[in-house]
Design a protein around this motif. Structure first.
Motif, PDB file in Angstrom:
ATOM      1  N   ALA A  51       0.826  -1.207   0.000  1.00 20.92           N
ATOM      2  CA  ALA A  51       0.000   0.000   0.000  1.00 20.92           C
ATOM      3  C   ALA A  51       0.863   1.261   0.000  1.00 20.92           C
ATOM      4  N   VAL A  52       1.960   1.233   0.736  1.00 25.08           N
ATOM      5  CA  VAL A  52       2.875   2.387   0.770  1.00 25.08           C
ATOM      6  C   VAL A  52       3.383   2.684  -0.640  1.00 25.08           C
ATOM      7  N   ARG A  53       3.859   1.654  -1.330  1.00 21.05           N
ATOM      8  CA  ARG A  53       4.425   1.837  -2.666  1.00 21.05           C
ATOM      9  C   ARG A  53       3.351   2.279  -3.671  1.00 21.05           C
ATOM     10  N   SER A  54       2.157   1.707  -3.543  1.00 20.11           N
ATOM     11  CA  SER A  54       1.057   2.124  -4.429  1.00 20.11           C
ATOM     12  C   SER A  54       0.707   3.586  -4.202  1.00 20.11           C
ATOM     13  N   ALA A  55       0.618   3.986  -2.937  1.00 19.43           N
ATOM     14  CA  ALA A  55       0.261   5.367  -2.612  1.00 19.43           C
ATOM     15  C   ALA A  55       1.294   6.352  -3.150  1.00 19.43           C
ATOM     16  N   HIS A  56       2.559   6.015  -3.027  1.00 20.96           N
ATOM     17  CA  HIS A  56       3.597   6.922  -3.529  1.00 20.96           C
ATOM     18  C   HIS A  56       3.587   6.989  -5.052  1.00 20.96           C
ATOM     19  N   VAL A 127      -5.495   4.367   0.253  1.00 20.25           N
ATOM     20  CA  VAL A 127      -4.888   3.191  -0.374  1.00 20.25           C
ATOM     21  C   VAL A 127      -4.767   2.131   0.708  1.00 20.25           C
ATOM     22  N   THR A 128      -5.547   1.078   0.566  1.00 24.18           N
ATOM     23  CA  THR A 128      -5.671   0.090   1.620  1.00 24.18           C
ATOM     24  C   THR A 128      -5.695  -1.319   1.024  1.00 24.18           C
TER      25      THR A 128
END
Length: 195
Positions: A51-56, A127-128
């Motif tokens: 989720a972190v990578r998707s959000a960035h 983003v979850t």
């Protein structure tokens, strides 16, 4: 009347270790392109790597928009039914009362933080993971807790929920994959026919 617009998405496709695949990166960038025309105020994400990578990746298409962690968006089982449907019995096998209570607390915190009106007009991307998306949709529809079961969503599929003071939440769109070309759709689902 101020509206809280939530753009709720599941992270991009990930490998068994929780890292984005090349497909997941492409999905996330295409989602960012889709959201770029909206007045997004913030991108919130789960603390988990996918989720972190998707959000960035989404944030790269939203100049000046902060990308921040929200612990409430972590992947969790929000509700364990007493008598799960036979098709889900194996999934819930082994969940004890303590684990079920912990998941319920996270679900309550998720709803308490995000599923409510704001004082000012806001546009927030969340983003979850599949289960929190299902829980927020179930909540928006006022459905019983067990209705989160089977509300599947694809990787980077877009769900939009609006919250206004004094009104029930509005589910604007659910599981929209229109920003993805055909070959990037339907990841994150089990095997089966697709429309």
């Amino acid at each position: 009347m101020a509206t809280r617009h939530l753009y709720v998405v599941r992270h991009g496709e990930a490998d068994p270790f929780g890292e984005l695949t090349e497909v997941g990166r492409r999905q996330s960038h295409l989602l960012g392109e889709r959201l770029a025309g909206l007045p997004i105020d913030v991108v919130w994400h789960s603390p988990l790597s996918r989720a972190v990578r998707s959000a960035h990746a989404v944030g790269e298409h939203l100049p000046g928009v902060p990308v921040r962690e929200a612990a409430e968006l972590v992947d969790h089982v929000p509700y364990v039914p007493r008598n799960p449907p036979a098709t889900w019995a194996g999934f819930f096998d082994g969940y004890d009362a303590e684990e079920a209570a912990a998941g319920a607390r996270v679900a309550e915190a998720l709803v308490g933080r995000f599923a409510r009106p704001a004082d000012v007009e806001t546009h927030e991307v969340l983003v979850t993971h599949a289960y929190p998306v299902a829980w927020l949709v179930r909540h928006a529809l006022g459905a019983p807790p067990e209705r989160w079961l089977g509300l599947d969503c694809g990787n980077t599929a877009l769900t939009v929920i609006e919250h206004r003071a004094g009104l029930a939440p509005t589910l604007v769109v659910y599981n929209d994959m229109g920003h993805l070309p055909a070959e990037l759709r339907w990841t994150g689902f089990g095997a089966g026919m697709r429309p």
